[in-house]
Design a protein around this motif. Structure first.
Motif, PDB file in Angstrom:
ATOM      1  N   VAL A 173      -4.301  75.469  36.984  1.00 52.46           N
ATOM      2  CA  VAL A 173      -4.337  75.288  35.533  1.00 52.46           C
ATOM      3  C   VAL A 173      -3.878  73.886  35.183  1.00 52.46           C
ATOM      4  O   VAL A 173      -3.187  73.220  35.964  1.00 52.46           O
ATOM      5  CB  VAL A 173      -3.422  76.311  34.807  1.00 52.46           C
ATOM      6  CG1 VAL A 173      -3.856  77.733  35.091  1.00 52.46           C
ATOM      7  CG2 VAL A 173      -1.957  76.112  35.194  1.00 52.46           C
ATOM      8  N   GLU A 230      -8.461  72.432  21.782  1.00 57.45           N
ATOM      9  CA  GLU A 230      -9.549  72.583  22.735  1.00 57.45           C
ATOM     10  C   GLU A 230      -9.428  73.867  23.563  1.00 57.45           C
ATOM     11  O   GLU A 230     -10.364  74.252  24.270  1.00 57.45           O
ATOM     12  CB  GLU A 230      -9.601  71.379  23.687  1.00 57.45           C
ATOM     13  CG  GLU A 230      -9.961  70.059  23.007  1.00 57.45           C
ATOM     14  CD  GLU A 230     -10.100  68.929  24.008  1.00 57.45           C
ATOM     15  OE1 GLU A 230     -10.238  69.219  25.209  1.00 57.45           O
ATOM     16  OE2 GLU A 230     -10.058  67.762  23.576  1.00 57.45           O
ATOM     17  N   ALA A 231      -8.289  74.543  23.454  1.00 61.70           N
ATOM     18  CA  ALA A 231      -8.029  75.725  24.275  1.00 61.70           C
ATOM     19  C   ALA A 231      -9.079  76.825  24.119  1.00 61.70           C
ATOM     20  O   ALA A 231      -9.378  77.516  25.104  1.00 61.70           O
ATOM     21  CB  ALA A 231      -6.634  76.265  23.975  1.00 61.70           C
ATOM     22  N   ARG A 278     -12.069  76.727  24.328  1.00 62.40           N
ATOM     23  CA  ARG A 278     -13.207  76.482  25.207  1.00 62.40           C
ATOM     24  C   ARG A 278     -12.969  77.015  26.616  1.00 62.40           C
ATOM     25  O   ARG A 278     -13.889  77.056  27.433  1.00 62.40           O
ATOM     26  CB  ARG A 278     -13.504  74.979  25.291  1.00 62.40           C
ATOM     27  CG  ARG A 278     -13.949  74.331  24.006  1.00 62.40           C
ATOM     28  CD  ARG A 278     -14.063  72.807  24.176  1.00 62.40           C
ATOM     29  NE  ARG A 278     -14.704  72.461  25.430  1.00 62.40           N
ATOM     30  CZ  ARG A 278     -14.315  71.459  26.214  1.00 62.40           C
ATOM     31  NH1 ARG A 278     -13.275  70.723  25.903  1.00 62.40           N
ATOM     32  NH2 ARG A 278     -14.970  71.187  27.332  1.00 62.40           N
ATOM     33  N   PHE A 279     -11.723  77.424  26.913  1.00 57.75           N
ATOM     34  CA  PHE A 279     -11.345  77.730  28.293  1.00 57.75           C
ATOM     35  C   PHE A 279     -10.807  79.152  28.435  1.00 57.75           C
ATOM     36  O   PHE A 279     -10.473  79.817  27.458  1.00 57.75           O
ATOM     37  CB  PHE A 279     -10.248  76.751  28.753  1.00 57.75           C
ATOM     38  CG  PHE A 279     -10.658  75.315  28.771  1.00 57.75           C
ATOM     39  CD1 PHE A 279     -11.259  74.761  29.887  1.00 57.75           C
ATOM     40  CD2 PHE A 279     -10.439  74.499  27.669  1.00 57.75           C
ATOM     41  CE1 PHE A 279     -11.637  73.424  29.914  1.00 57.75           C
ATOM     42  CE2 PHE A 279     -10.814  73.159  27.685  1.00 57.75           C
ATOM     43  CZ  PHE A 279     -11.409  72.626  28.812  1.00 57.75           C
ATOM     44  N   ILE A 301      -7.579  80.960  29.228  1.00 61.57           N
ATOM     45  CA  ILE A 301      -6.204  80.508  29.011  1.00 61.57           C
ATOM     46  C   ILE A 301      -5.224  81.450  29.708  1.00 61.57           C
ATOM     47  O   ILE A 301      -5.312  82.679  29.584  1.00 61.57           O
ATOM     48  CB  ILE A 301      -5.892  80.433  27.503  1.00 61.57           C
ATOM     49  CG1 ILE A 301      -6.777  79.364  26.836  1.00 61.57           C
ATOM     50  CG2 ILE A 301      -4.420  80.136  27.252  1.00 61.57           C
ATOM     51  CD1 ILE A 301      -6.558  77.947  27.346  1.00 61.57           C
ATOM     52  N   LYS A 357     -11.445  82.353  26.561  1.00 61.37           N
ATOM     53  CA  LYS A 357     -11.914  81.609  25.388  1.00 61.37           C
ATOM     54  C   LYS A 357     -11.419  82.219  24.075  1.00 61.37           C
ATOM     55  O   LYS A 357     -12.209  82.629  23.214  1.00 61.37           O
ATOM     56  CB  LYS A 357     -13.446  81.506  25.406  1.00 61.37           C
ATOM     57  CG  LYS A 357     -13.981  80.768  26.628  1.00 61.37           C
ATOM     58  CD  LYS A 357     -15.493  80.640  26.612  1.00 61.37           C
ATOM     59  CE  LYS A 357     -15.965  79.876  27.850  1.00 61.37           C
ATOM     60  NZ  LYS A 357     -17.445  79.735  27.906  1.00 61.37           N
ATOM     61  N   PRO A 388      -5.497  80.842  20.647  1.00 66.67           N
ATOM     62  CA  PRO A 388      -4.811  80.828  21.943  1.00 66.67           C
ATOM     63  C   PRO A 388      -3.290  80.877  21.818  1.00 66.67           C
ATOM     64  O   PRO A 388      -2.707  80.271  20.916  1.00 66.67           O
ATOM     65  CB  PRO A 388      -5.273  79.510  22.567  1.00 66.67           C
ATOM     66  CG  PRO A 388      -5.688  78.659  21.409  1.00 66.67           C
ATOM     67  CD  PRO A 388      -6.251  79.593  20.410  1.00 66.67           C
ATOM     68  N   ASN A 428      -1.658  76.724  26.077  1.00 64.95           N
ATOM     69  CA  ASN A 428      -2.645  75.659  26.292  1.00 64.95           C
ATOM     70  C   ASN A 428      -2.884  75.408  27.777  1.00 64.95           C
ATOM     71  O   ASN A 428      -3.394  74.360  28.165  1.00 64.95           O
ATOM     72  CB  ASN A 428      -2.197  74.360  25.615  1.00 64.95           C
ATOM     73  CG  ASN A 428      -0.999  73.720  26.295  1.00 64.95           C
ATOM     74  OD1 ASN A 428      -0.197  74.400  26.940  1.00 64.95           O
ATOM     75  ND2 ASN A 428      -0.864  72.422  26.142  1.00 64.95           N
ATOM     76  N   ALA A 450      -5.056  75.845  30.624  1.00 67.77           N
ATOM     77  CA  ALA A 450      -6.463  76.183  30.833  1.00 67.77           C
ATOM     78  C   ALA A 450      -6.763  76.378  32.311  1.00 67.77           C
ATOM     79  O   ALA A 450      -6.332  75.583  33.159  1.00 67.77           O
ATOM     80  CB  ALA A 450      -7.353  75.079  30.269  1.00 67.77           C
ATOM     81  N   SER A 451      -7.515  77.420  32.605  1.00 68.86           N
ATOM     82  CA  SER A 451      -7.983  77.620  33.976  1.00 68.86           C
ATOM     83  C   SER A 451      -8.972  76.526  34.334  1.00 68.86           C
ATOM     84  O   SER A 451      -9.871  76.190  33.568  1.00 68.86           O
ATOM     85  CB  SER A 451      -8.661  78.982  34.107  1.00 68.86           C
ATOM     86  OG  SER A 451      -9.337  79.085  35.349  1.00 68.86           O
TER      87      SER A 451
END
Length: 378
Positions: free
Chosen positions: A154, A161-162, A164-165, A167, A182, A186, A189, A191-192
């Protein structure tokens, strides 16, 4: 066949539709980057530098060029007796005809027999379309030390922007206590990065159970990881510090190339201790770049085999590209084999492979908020 401690599988079958004409005939991992590389060079080089000897590359969409490219295991030193890069495609089933990979997890499921033949203790799963350098051996050390069944790389992203991923929500000891795919709102923060290490025996059980689940999307983020969380399997986060870019759009691909112009770029392609290996394209990489008497070069990344006779400012010029006399290349990326004629002006544009820009043509604009993709001759 010898037992392998950790085997790597690179998911390289994505369409990359947001890259538009760049991926009409070429799989996203085979797209050119950084003057002389292809995106897939990064996970493959990371494997070689991390001491991973056996790598499966799972391909699907527009895979002809990608298949022939990754099959050259010698590019990354993975062509010895006990090592190799193996191209793995969807299987044709006698009872159902030609299959496709139904999801990221299904891509692994269809290749359980390949993985079993190496009897690995751990399985490393990677994406074929991210640009970064990582020592996977350090991630494996964390996996072992924590006694995890799954370890997920991660990195923090801006909270806006979180969504988009995928989490990860973790505790103070980096244990993953929840996962959101996604999320609209979230709670973290972290992100994978799409980089996973699994204990193979446990993952194999999950894949076999998932295979015939008609409600499943056969996806790691949507199915396998949530199932592990619900089962109470120990999952930990490996916090990565360094450069990582998911080049999913024209703008992000342009930005990733522009990042190389920063002399302090964390990616540092000049690092002799962690080389990124690639193919010598028709011998062009052995040729020097030619900077002509009329050239004016300022803050540029000029690759071997290119010819510069005009002005290049804040731009990246790929292998075999030509900039004619009095032409101007500003804030732009010229991919392999591009030919820009005399007096042409190119601004805030990414020009696709082998495109010709006629003398005097004007392409792109300094006022444009988005990067122009020029994929046809002008």
């Amino acid at each position: 066949m010898k037992q392998t401690e950790m085997l790597a599988m690179i998911l390289a079958g994505g369409r990359g539709s947001r890259l538009h004409d760049l991926t009409n005939k070429v799989a996203k991992p085979a797209v050119a980057y950084g003057g002389k590389y292809r995106i897939v060079d990064f996970p493959l080089s990371n494997c070689a530098n991390s001491g991973i000897d056996v790598v499966g590359v799972l391909t699907q969409y527009e895979s002809v060029l990608l298949n022939s490219y990754v099959a050259k295991g010698g590019l990354w030193g993975l062509d010895t007796k006990d090592s190799g890069v193996f191209v793995l495609t969807p299987r044709e089933k006698a009872d159902s005809g030609l299959e496709v990979f139904r999801g990221t997890a299904d891509a692994i499921t269809q290749n359980i027999d390949f993985i079993d033949s190496y009897d690995p203790e751990y399985l490393l799963i990677l994406s074929g379309d991210h640009i970064y350098k990582m020592n996977y051996d350090k991630m494996l050390d964390t996996h072992k030390e924590k006694g995890a069944l799954a370890t997920i790389a991660v990195m923090p992203v801006p909270i806006e922007e979180a969504p988009r991923f995928g989490i990860m929500i973790t505790d103070d000891e980096d244990n993953i206590i929840d996962f959101e795919e996604k999320p609209a709102h979230p709670r973290s923060n972290l992100a994978s990065m799409g980089i996973y290490i699994f204990d193979w025996k446990r993952l194999r059980e999950l894949l076999v159970a998932d295979k015939d689940d008609e409600a499943s999307e056969h996806d790691f983020g949507k199915n396998i990881i949530p199932t592990m969380r619900e089962s109470g399997d120990k999952m930990v986060a490996f916090k990565f510090e360094g450069y990582w870019k998911d080049v999913g759009t024209i703008d992000s691909l342009w930005e990733a190339n522009m990042d190389l112009l920063d002399e302090n770029c964390e990616l540092n392609l000049d690092d002799p201790t962690w080389k990124i290996y690639t193919e010598d394209a028709s011998g062009l990489l052995a040729l020097p770049a030619y900077i002509g008497p009329n050239a004016d070069v300022e803050r540029a990344y000029i690759t071997q085999g290119s010819h510069i006779n005009g002005k290049v400012k804040n731009s990246v010029i790929f292998t075999g590209a030509t900039v004619g006399k009095d032409a101007q290349i500003i804030d732009s990326v010229l991919m392999p084999g591009v030919n820009v004629g005399e007096g042409a002006v190119v601004t805030r544009t990414l020009i696709a492979d082998n495109i010709k820009i006629a003398a005097g043509a004007v392409v792109g604009s300094a006022d444009s908020k988005e990067i122009l993709l020029q994929a046809q001759d002008v």
